[in-house]
Design a protein around this motif. Structure first.
Motif, mmCIF file in Angstrom:
data_model
loop_
_atom_site.group_PDB
_atom_site.id
_atom_site.type_symbol
_atom_site.label_atom_id
_atom_site.label_comp_id
_atom_site.label_asym_id
_atom_site.label_seq_id
_atom_site.Cartn_x
_atom_site.Cartn_y
_atom_site.Cartn_z
ATOM 1 N N VAL A 190 0.837 -1.200 0.000
ATOM 2 C CA VAL A 190 0.000 0.000 0.000
ATOM 3 C C VAL A 190 0.874 1.252 0.000
ATOM 4 C CG1 VAL A 190 -1.688 1.337 1.301
ATOM 5 C CG2 VAL A 190 -1.942 -1.145 1.123
ATOM 6 N N THR A 191 1.882 1.270 0.862
ATOM 7 C CA THR A 191 2.746 2.449 0.953
ATOM 8 C C THR A 191 3.540 2.661 -0.328
ATOM 9 O OG1 THR A 191 2.954 2.113 3.337
ATOM 10 C CG2 THR A 191 4.585 3.526 2.281
ATOM 11 N N ARG A 192 4.119 1.594 -0.863
ATOM 12 C CA ARG A 192 4.947 1.723 -2.055
ATOM 13 C C ARG A 192 4.123 2.170 -3.263
ATOM 14 N NH1 ARG A 192 10.068 2.537 -3.058
ATOM 15 N NH2 ARG A 192 10.598 1.017 -1.427
ATOM 16 N N LEU A 193 2.885 1.696 -3.362
ATOM 17 C CA LEU A 193 2.054 2.065 -4.508
ATOM 18 C C LEU A 193 1.711 3.552 -4.535
ATOM 19 C CD1 LEU A 193 -0.450 -0.945 -4.753
ATOM 20 C CD2 LEU A 193 1.441 -0.401 -6.307
ATOM 21 N N GLN A 194 1.769 4.202 -3.379
ATOM 22 C CA GLN A 194 1.446 5.629 -3.353
ATOM 23 C C GLN A 194 2.456 6.467 -4.122
ATOM 24 O OE1 GLN A 194 -1.635 6.171 -2.130
ATOM 25 N NE2 GLN A 194 -1.433 3.953 -1.862
ATOM 26 N N GLY A 195 3.632 5.911 -4.359
ATOM 27 C CA GLY A 195 4.630 6.653 -5.116
ATOM 28 C C GLY A 195 4.571 6.437 -6.613
ATOM 29 N N VAL A 196 3.721 5.540 -7.077
ATOM 30 C CA VAL A 196 3.691 5.242 -8.513
ATOM 31 C C VAL A 196 3.237 6.452 -9.311
ATOM 32 C CG1 VAL A 196 2.552 3.867 -10.287
ATOM 33 C CG2 VAL A 196 3.379 2.764 -8.194
ATOM 34 N N VAL A 197 2.107 7.057 -8.914
ATOM 35 C CA VAL A 197 1.592 8.197 -9.666
ATOM 36 C C VAL A 197 2.521 9.401 -9.543
ATOM 37 C CG1 VAL A 197 -0.307 9.862 -9.843
ATOM 38 C CG2 VAL A 197 -0.799 7.428 -9.538
ATOM 39 N N SER A 198 3.004 9.665 -8.331
ATOM 40 C CA SER A 198 3.812 10.868 -8.117
ATOM 41 C C SER A 198 5.230 10.753 -8.656
ATOM 42 C CB SER A 198 3.871 11.195 -6.618
ATOM 43 O OG SER A 198 4.537 10.168 -5.902
ATOM 44 N N ARG A 199 5.740 9.531 -8.826
ATOM 45 C CA ARG A 199 7.139 9.374 -9.224
ATOM 46 C C ARG A 199 7.359 8.615 -10.527
ATOM 47 N NH1 ARG A 199 7.315 12.971 -6.626
ATOM 48 N NH2 ARG A 199 8.578 13.499 -4.797
ATOM 49 N N GLU A 200 6.318 7.995 -11.065
ATOM 50 C CA GLU A 200 6.516 7.206 -12.281
ATOM 51 C C GLU A 200 5.672 7.688 -13.457
ATOM 52 O OE1 GLU A 200 6.459 2.962 -11.822
ATOM 53 O OE2 GLU A 200 7.090 3.063 -9.728
ATOM 54 N N ILE A 201 4.569 8.392 -13.184
ATOM 55 C CA ILE A 201 3.696 8.881 -14.249
ATOM 56 C C ILE A 201 4.047 10.328 -14.568
ATOM 57 C CG2 ILE A 201 1.309 9.238 -14.970
ATOM 58 C CD1 ILE A 201 2.062 6.309 -14.523
ATOM 59 N N SER A 202 4.103 10.649 -15.825
ATOM 60 C CA SER A 202 4.424 12.017 -16.237
ATOM 61 C C SER A 202 3.435 13.009 -15.630
ATOM 62 C CB SER A 202 4.363 12.123 -17.765
ATOM 63 O OG SER A 202 4.417 13.477 -18.172
ATOM 64 N N PRO A 203 3.935 14.166 -15.159
ATOM 65 C CA PRO A 203 3.025 15.183 -14.607
ATOM 66 C C PRO A 203 1.990 15.684 -15.608
ATOM 67 C CG PRO A 203 5.298 15.652 -14.002
ATOM 68 C CD PRO A 203 5.345 14.544 -15.014
ATOM 69 N N SER A 204 2.234 15.483 -16.878
ATOM 70 C CA SER A 204 1.277 15.928 -17.894
ATOM 71 C C SER A 204 0.115 14.964 -18.071
ATOM 72 C CB SER A 204 1.984 16.111 -19.242
ATOM 73 O OG SER A 204 2.482 14.872 -19.724
ATOM 74 N N GLU A 205 0.179 13.800 -17.420
ATOM 75 C CA GLU A 205 -0.868 12.784 -17.550
ATOM 76 C C GLU A 205 -1.724 12.721 -16.287
ATOM 77 O OE1 GLU A 205 -1.544 11.225 -20.185
ATOM 78 O OE2 GLU A 205 0.261 11.000 -21.405
ATOM 79 N N MET A 206 -2.999 12.309 -16.457
ATOM 80 C CA MET A 206 -3.862 12.058 -15.310
ATOM 81 C C MET A 206 -3.795 10.583 -14.958
ATOM 82 S SD MET A 206 -6.745 10.905 -13.743
ATOM 83 C CE MET A 206 -7.740 10.215 -15.055
ATOM 84 N N ALA A 207 -3.601 10.290 -13.689
ATOM 85 C CA ALA A 207 -3.594 8.902 -13.227
ATOM 86 C C ALA A 207 -4.035 8.861 -11.776
ATOM 87 C CB ALA A 207 -2.211 8.279 -13.379
#
Length: 623
Positions: free
Chosen positions: A239-256
């Motif tokens: 749960v904790t590790r997944l919280q970093g996927v959007v903030s650290r792996e997805i481009s800021p220009s994309e919605m996720a």
């Protein structure tokens, strides 16, 4: 993609709509009664037996060729009326496992078994309204066949909430058995003000996937964790590790969006269990981001299990999925133009941004087919006007975040304006393809309710427009604004629509004046309705459409309910919800009837009052 079927002139579609919708006053009590009945008796996904029977009975009575049991509990009705395109109209029928807390006299008290557990059931996403508007539109089109030609295909779909109902109907041969449509039309209730129609070309709804994850450990006594492999700790780290996927792996220009919505493990505080279970949901606006999120879930889950020394590989399963809803640009422009022409420009907006919510409607468009079918999905606003006005926020986006919306136990659409707008919207949309183009104007059409407006260019991002025109008076018998007073036939058609909100609308033929000006893109909805509040009406009887519509069916009893809702007493209400009594209006005192003069447009029965804070929902009721 196959060529998009040719749409008739939007003013022409609106004229046909005015003729067809003259029958609405006669039909509306039946549609309203069907809606109330569906709301009181909701059914979970793939268990919509009673609802499907009601739809099938209505379509049969109206002259459709009816087929039941398509894809489980789905219903298909076909009405052939000469040469022309095949237009598919779709609605979903299923409800949610949710305890209703609206306090409505016709609130659901239904319970059903879901995954082996008894749960409450509620229509909290508007599917009851979708279905009622669908059969109503089918009836209207059947009764006015002289106004159009082609084939109408009615599809009442099961299992939208589980995102597999559309696929089930397709797998059961929907298009092979009943014909492939040329265009597909659908609508969905939203948190916008009641009666407002919202369009967007391109992506209007996001993609979603849901995953089941089971991680395995080695259980033991809580006093000796060193002898165990703790699956609870593995799950917590996931749960904790997944919280970093959007903030650290997805481009800021994309919605996720990535949400862990369920986690279960163990039975006692002093026992370390053998396994833990999680359910994860993702949202995105394109398939590449969806795939990136799925890959990250798989990687993180397996890595955390390995890092904790798990001796068995975890299970990761995607059990629900639907892609983006991508409205065909030309078809959206065609339908939006017809809606502008019928409703008037203040009551149709263009959404600047898509919603991260998800539908399985897009499957009907056959997105993986070499020749996909064009489709259009739009929103019909459902929030009562007084609730919207009372909601905190300086922009429409802020207000929409502070009103009871879809999937809320307090979701209570303003019944009459929402149903009337939904009925008109899907009927006029169908007529934009089915209506006659060159046979001359139908007799005594009257004026379409507003100026024609083509909507945003297909290549450009959708954005809102402000209106400069006052909606013209609908013809006698039109659904919006009953008993409208006669206005000055020489009134300025481009006057400020809010300058005299309680005054009579102008009458006359469509104006062929200067074009509606295009405004720059805006962060909020650029609409006179959304950007302004009405002044308080002079007459006490002209309360909000929601209040007036409810009074029309419940009388003074609903005053008690509104007080209970504000005082957090909803669950204690024992008021009667007998449908026949609810829909009886003849014995109401004149002062309790809905306001008759249209204050600001065709789809609204009266402006909201300014009111006092004591009459408004508590802040803890908002979503």
């Amino acid at each position: 993609m196959e060529a998009v079927p040719h749409a008739v002139d939007p003013d022409r579609a609106a004229q046909h709509g005015n003729v067809v919708m003259r029958l609405l006053d006669e039909l509306f009590p039946l549609v309203e009664g069907f809606y109330v009945d569906l709301h009181k008796n909701p059914e979970l996904s793939h268990a919509e037996h009673r609802t499907a029977s009601g739809v099938a009975e209505w379509l049969t009575r109206t002259g459709y060729e009816v087929h039941k049991g398509v894809g489980g509990t789905g219903v298909v009705g076909v009405l052939r009326n000469g040469p022309g395109p095949t237009v598919m109209l779709r609605a979903d029928m299923d409800a949610l496992p949710l305890q209703e807390k609206t306090g409505l006299p016709y609130a659901s008290t239904t319970r059903a078994v879901d995954d082996g557990v008894e749960v409450p059931v509620m229509h909290a996403c508007g599917h009851d309204a979708h279905t009622a508007c669908l059969v109503g539109a089918a009836d209207l089109l059947s009764e006015t066949r002289d106004e159009w030609s082609g084939t109408v295909m009615i599809v009442a779909q099961p299992g939208e909430e589980t995102l597999d109902g559309a696929q089930a109907m397709l797998a059961d041969g929907l298009f092979d058995r009943f014909g492939r449509p040329d265009v597909i039309l659908g609508q969905h209730l939203g948190p916008q003000p009641a009666g407002l129609i919202s369009h967007r070309a391109g992506v209007i709804l996001g993609a979603a996937s849901s995953y089941r994850v089971r991680v395995y450990g080695e259980g033991g006594h809580a006093s000796q964790p060193n002898t165990t492999v703790d699956p609870v700790l593995i799950a917590a780290n996931i749960v904790t590790r997944l919280q970093g996927v959007v903030s650290r792996e997805i481009s800021p220009s994309e919605m996720a969006v990535l949400t862990v919505g369920r986690i279960q493990a163990g039975t006692k505080a002093n026992i370390i269990p053998d396994e833990a279970y999680l359910e994860i949901n993702t949202r995105a606006l394109n398939d590449n981001v969806s795939a990136q999120l799925e890959a990250a879930i798989e990687r993180v889950v397996r890595a955390e299990a390995a890092a904790s020394g798990a001796t068995r590989e975890p299970d990761v399963e995607r059990f629900q999925s639907a892609g983006v809803t991508f409205n065909d640009a030309q078809s959206t422009a065609d339908v939006a133009a017809a809606h502008h022409a019928y409703f008037g420009d203040d009551y149709v907006i263009h959404l600047p941004d898509p919603s991260p919510a998800t539908e399985d409607f897009s499957y009907f468009g056959l997105p993986d087919d070499p020749q996909p079918i064009p489709y259009v999905l739009w929103f019909v606003g459902a929030t009562p006007h007084d609730v919207w006005e009372a909601a905190p926020g300086d922009t429409p986006y802020e207000k929409m975040g502070n009103v009871p919306s879809n999937h809320s136990p307090f979701f209570a659409p303003a019944r009459e304006p929402t149903l009337r707008a939904g009925l008109a919207a899907i009927t006029v949309a169908a007529l934009s393809y089915l209506g006659h183009q060159d046979d001359g104007a139908p007799e005594d059409l009257g004026a379409p309710a507003g100026t024609a407006f083509p909507g945003p260019a297909p290549e450009a991002p959708a954005y809102p427009y402000a209106s400069t025109g006052d909606p013209v008076e609908p013809p006698s018998g039109a659904p919006f604004g009953a008993s409208a007073p006669q206005g000055d036939p020489f009134a300025d058609p481009f006057a400020d629509p809010l300058a005299d909100p309680l005054g009579p609308p102008p009458s006359g033929s469509p104006v062929a004046g200067p074009p509606v000006p295009h405004h720059e893109p805006n962060d909020a909805y650029d609409s006179a309705y959304l950007s302004s509040s009405w002044p308080a009406p002079e007459e006490d009887g002209a309360r909000s459409t929601h209040d007036a519509g409810t009074d029309a069916v419940t009388g003074s009893r609903d005053e008690e309910l509104r007080g209970e809702w504000g005082d957090d007493k909803v669950e204690e209400s024992t008021l009667s919800a007998d449908m026949a009594a609810l829909l009886e209006e003849d014995d109401l005192p004149q002062g309790q009837r809905p306001p008759q003069g249209p204050p600001s447009g065709p789809s609204y029965g009266g402006p909201p009052p300014s009111g006092s804070d004591d009459d408004r929902p508590d802040s803890d009721r908002r979503i």
